[in-house]
Design a protein around this motif. Structure first.
Motif, PDB file in Angstrom:
ATOM      1  N   ARG A   1     -26.265 -17.135 -27.629  1.00 12.65           N
ATOM      2  CA  ARG A   1     -25.631 -16.050 -28.208  1.00 12.65           C
ATOM      3  C   ARG A   1     -23.957 -16.448 -27.997  1.00 12.65           C
ATOM      4  O   ARG A   1     -23.126 -15.941 -28.700  1.00 12.65           O
ATOM      5  CB  ARG A   1     -25.703 -14.597 -27.291  1.00 12.65           C
ATOM      6  N   THR A   2     -23.750 -17.362 -27.217  1.00 11.66           N
ATOM      7  CA  THR A   2     -22.394 -17.741 -27.026  1.00 11.66           C
ATOM      8  C   THR A   2     -22.058 -19.314 -27.777  1.00 11.66           C
ATOM      9  O   THR A   2     -21.289 -19.583 -28.351  1.00 11.66           O
ATOM     10  CB  THR A   2     -21.928 -18.098 -25.521  1.00 11.66           C
ATOM     11  N   LEU A   3     -23.316 -20.093 -27.385  1.00 10.25           N
ATOM     12  CA  LEU A   3     -22.906 -21.391 -28.095  1.00 10.25           C
ATOM     13  C   LEU A   3     -24.062 -21.568 -29.076  1.00 10.25           C
ATOM     14  O   LEU A   3     -25.326 -21.765 -29.007  1.00 10.25           O
ATOM     15  CB  LEU A   3     -23.557 -22.488 -27.146  1.00 10.25           C
ATOM     16  N   HIS A   4     -23.593 -21.556 -30.403  1.00 10.17           N
ATOM     17  CA  HIS A   4     -24.570 -21.600 -31.740  1.00 10.17           C
ATOM     18  C   HIS A   4     -25.009 -23.022 -31.848  1.00 10.17           C
ATOM     19  O   HIS A   4     -25.182 -23.403 -33.203  1.00 10.17           O
ATOM     20  CB  HIS A   4     -23.941 -20.884 -32.695  1.00 10.17           C
ATOM     21  N   ILE A   5     -25.111 -24.047 -30.999  1.00  8.51           N
ATOM     22  CA  ILE A   5     -25.407 -25.174 -31.166  1.00  8.51           C
ATOM     23  C   ILE A   5     -26.689 -25.575 -30.464  1.00  8.51           C
ATOM     24  O   ILE A   5     -26.933 -25.414 -29.380  1.00  8.51           O
ATOM     25  CB  ILE A   5     -24.245 -25.930 -30.499  1.00  8.51           C
ATOM     26  N   PRO A   6     -27.700 -26.246 -31.159  1.00  4.35           N
ATOM     27  CA  PRO A   6     -29.061 -26.760 -30.655  1.00  4.35           C
ATOM     28  C   PRO A   6     -28.450 -27.755 -29.483  1.00  4.35           C
ATOM     29  O   PRO A   6     -28.043 -28.626 -29.895  1.00  4.35           O
ATOM     30  CB  PRO A   6     -29.802 -27.100 -31.582  1.00  4.35           C
TER      31      PRO A   6
ATOM     32  N   GLY B   1     -19.644 -29.352 -16.795  1.00  5.38           N
ATOM     33  CA  GLY B   1     -18.271 -29.069 -16.755  1.00  5.38           C
ATOM     34  C   GLY B   1     -17.894 -28.354 -17.934  1.00  5.38           C
ATOM     35  O   GLY B   1     -17.251 -27.476 -18.017  1.00  5.38           O
ATOM     36  N   PHE B   2     -18.211 -29.105 -18.857  1.00  2.00           N
ATOM     37  CA  PHE B   2     -17.595 -28.908 -20.255  1.00  2.00           C
ATOM     38  C   PHE B   2     -18.200 -27.281 -21.044  1.00  2.00           C
ATOM     39  O   PHE B   2     -17.543 -26.553 -21.358  1.00  2.00           O
ATOM     40  CB  PHE B   2     -17.996 -29.793 -21.463  1.00  2.00           C
ATOM     41  N   ILE B   3     -19.742 -27.295 -20.493  1.00  2.00           N
ATOM     42  CA  ILE B   3     -20.421 -26.033 -20.953  1.00  2.00           C
ATOM     43  C   ILE B   3     -19.856 -24.800 -20.098  1.00  2.00           C
ATOM     44  O   ILE B   3     -19.559 -23.756 -20.740  1.00  2.00           O
ATOM     45  CB  ILE B   3     -21.842 -26.117 -20.560  1.00  2.00           C
ATOM     46  N   ALA B   4     -19.453 -25.086 -18.833  1.00  2.00           N
ATOM     47  CA  ALA B   4     -18.888 -24.019 -18.195  1.00  2.00           C
ATOM     48  C   ALA B   4     -17.553 -23.435 -18.735  1.00  2.00           C
ATOM     49  O   ALA B   4     -17.254 -22.398 -18.558  1.00  2.00           O
ATOM     50  CB  ALA B   4     -18.817 -24.355 -16.672  1.00  2.00           C
ATOM     51  N   GLU B   5     -16.779 -24.449 -18.841  1.00  2.00           N
ATOM     52  CA  GLU B   5     -15.486 -24.154 -19.608  1.00  2.00           C
ATOM     53  C   GLU B   5     -15.720 -23.163 -20.782  1.00  2.00           C
ATOM     54  O   GLU B   5     -14.916 -22.169 -20.986  1.00  2.00           O
ATOM     55  CB  GLU B   5     -14.682 -25.245 -19.925  1.00  2.00           C
ATOM     56  N   ARG B   6     -16.433 -23.613 -21.725  1.00  2.00           N
ATOM     57  CA  ARG B   6     -16.748 -23.088 -22.754  1.00  2.00           C
ATOM     58  C   ARG B   6     -17.493 -21.430 -22.749  1.00  2.00           C
ATOM     59  O   ARG B   6     -17.009 -20.671 -23.317  1.00  2.00           O
ATOM     60  CB  ARG B   6     -17.775 -23.681 -23.971  1.00  2.00           C
ATOM     61  N   LEU B   7     -18.324 -21.498 -21.855  1.00  2.00           N
ATOM     62  CA  LEU B   7     -18.874 -20.057 -21.503  1.00  2.00           C
ATOM     63  C   LEU B   7     -17.627 -19.194 -20.860  1.00  2.00           C
ATOM     64  O   LEU B   7     -17.695 -18.194 -20.974  1.00  2.00           O
ATOM     65  CB  LEU B   7     -19.918 -20.422 -20.527  1.00  2.00           C
ATOM     66  N   ASN B   8     -17.027 -19.890 -20.026  1.00  2.00           N
ATOM     67  CA  ASN B   8     -15.875 -18.914 -19.400  1.00  2.00           C
ATOM     68  C   ASN B   8     -15.010 -18.416 -20.362  1.00  2.00           C
ATOM     69  O   ASN B   8     -14.245 -17.242 -20.453  1.00  2.00           O
ATOM     70  CB  ASN B   8     -15.171 -19.997 -18.348  1.00  2.00           C
ATOM     71  N   GLU B   9     -14.614 -19.271 -21.478  1.00  2.00           N
ATOM     72  CA  GLU B   9     -13.640 -18.913 -22.460  1.00  2.00           C
ATOM     73  C   GLU B   9     -14.431 -17.759 -23.342  1.00  2.00           C
ATOM     74  O   GLU B   9     -13.694 -16.915 -23.771  1.00  2.00           O
ATOM     75  CB  GLU B   9     -13.367 -20.029 -23.618  1.00  2.00           C
ATOM     76  N   ARG B  10     -15.722 -17.966 -23.695  1.00  2.00           N
ATOM     77  CA  ARG B  10     -16.095 -17.113 -24.815  1.00  2.00           C
ATOM     78  C   ARG B  10     -17.145 -15.914 -24.380  1.00  2.00           C
ATOM     79  O   ARG B  10     -17.781 -15.014 -24.935  1.00  2.00           O
ATOM     80  CB  ARG B  10     -16.904 -17.947 -25.709  1.00  2.00           C
ATOM     81  N   GLY B  11     -17.485 -16.086 -22.848  1.00  2.00           N
ATOM     82  CA  GLY B  11     -18.217 -14.741 -22.379  1.00  2.00           C
ATOM     83  C   GLY B  11     -19.763 -15.183 -22.458  1.00  2.00           C
ATOM     84  O   GLY B  11     -20.156 -16.238 -23.321  1.00  2.00           O
ATOM     85  N   ILE B  12     -20.532 -14.692 -21.680  1.00  2.00           N
ATOM     86  CA  ILE B  12     -22.156 -14.838 -21.784  1.00  2.00           C
ATOM     87  C   ILE B  12     -22.831 -13.543 -22.172  1.00  2.00           C
ATOM     88  O   ILE B  12     -22.639 -12.641 -21.206  1.00  2.00           O
ATOM     89  CB  ILE B  12     -22.443 -15.644 -20.521  1.00  2.00           C
TER      90      ILE B  12
END
Length: 293
Positions: free
Chosen positions: A190-195, A204-215
């Motif tokens: 729902r947050t990362l539209h990437i397979p 760490g990169f994933i955590a940053e993107r989730l923090n920015e965009r929400g879960i």
């Protein structure tokens, strides 16, 4: 004639694609996610979000009816008066439909977030990975578990307990996905539209993107992703074999969309050295029905 030729070409292309992916996955070099991370925005905008799973009243009811309809194929369950135990019951609506048919039902989950329509059914708060559950041996004619096994820290203990509380001749139904190694196995779609974000990007990169965009998951905003045990299809298959119950049905949903495998081919270095197999990245969902001896 043209349609048939196109089908042959597509089949040939897909076979070649799978061969290339197998070669990539067998490479022992260490994984490198830097290039994929630099392309994040491009990848994020390439696909639309997956459709919502659906936690509204109609979706929950429809999903429960579909599940119950499949359970009716188990010998004897079409006759009212059986006892069902639903582990990881979630909204609990399978219990509502099952009870309405005339069966007795017990629902269980780690936390209680049942639909209001399921509140009148007996509920047990159970950590599925902890032995021994507060349930007597051989109590239920059917024990079910949907979309839970990929989240359990110890699925072997949960499966052992499911068999323990199932009566001889009864059925254990395990139906779950997406598995961790599959395209949407991170449960962040729902947050990362990437397979395959779990392999394309560093933690760490994933955590940053989730923090920015929400879960958003389970129909609500969350502070963290659901836990996943990262088991492979082979690990689950080994688990089924070790307990020796009669396997009635084995179904695997295999993702065969070229786009997913093309992602691996486009960023091969992110998949190096992870010990993955073609079956790992293609197997999205597993459904197994056991009959206890």
């Amino acid at each position: 004639m043209i349609d048939e030729l196109n089908r042959v070409r597509e089949c040939f292309y897909f076979k070649r694609l799978r061969y290339r992916v197998e070669r990539i996955l067998s490479c022992s070099l260490p994984p490198d996610t830097r290039r994929a991370e630099s392309d994040f925005e491009h990848l994020q905008n390439k696909l639309k979000p997956l459709p919502e799973y659906g936690y509204d009243e109609v979706s929950c009811w429809r999903r429960a009816c579909e599940r119950f309809d499949r359970l009716l194929s188990c010998d004897g369950f079409d006759r009212a008066g059986k006892r069902l135990f639903d582990l990881g019951c979630g909204d609990g609506m399978l219990g509502v439909v099952t009870k309405a048919y005339g069966h007795q039902v017990v629902l269980a989950d780690a936390t209680d977030w049942r639909d209001s329509r399921a509140k009148g059914i007996q509920f047990l708060s159970i950590d599925a990975s902890t032995p021994v559950w507060p349930v007597e041996n051989e109590t239920f004619d059917m024990v079910t578990c949907y979309n839970t096994f990929e989240h359990l820290p110890k699925p072997d203990i949960a499966f052992q307990e499911m068999l323990r509380i199932c009566s001889p001749g009864g059925f254990v139904v395990v139906d779950f996905g997406p598995l961790y190694c599959s395209p949407w196995g991170l449960h962040a779609h729902r947050t990362l539209h990437i397979p395959f974000p779990q392999f394309l990007f560093g933690e760490g990169f994933i955590a940053e993107r989730l923090n920015e965009r929400g879960i958003k998951d389970l129909g609500q905003e969350r502070e963290s992703l659901q836990y996943t045990n990262r088991w492979t299809p082979e690990q689950f298959e080994s688990l089924w074999r070790n307990f020796g119950s009669v396997i009635v049905v084995v179904e695997k949903c295999v993702e065969q969309k070229p786009l997913f495998l093309e992602t691996i081919v486009a960023y091969p270095e992110a998949f190096y050295g992870r010990g993955l197999s073609l079956a790992d990245v293609e197997t999205q969902h597993i459904r197994v029905v056991f009959q206890k001896k």
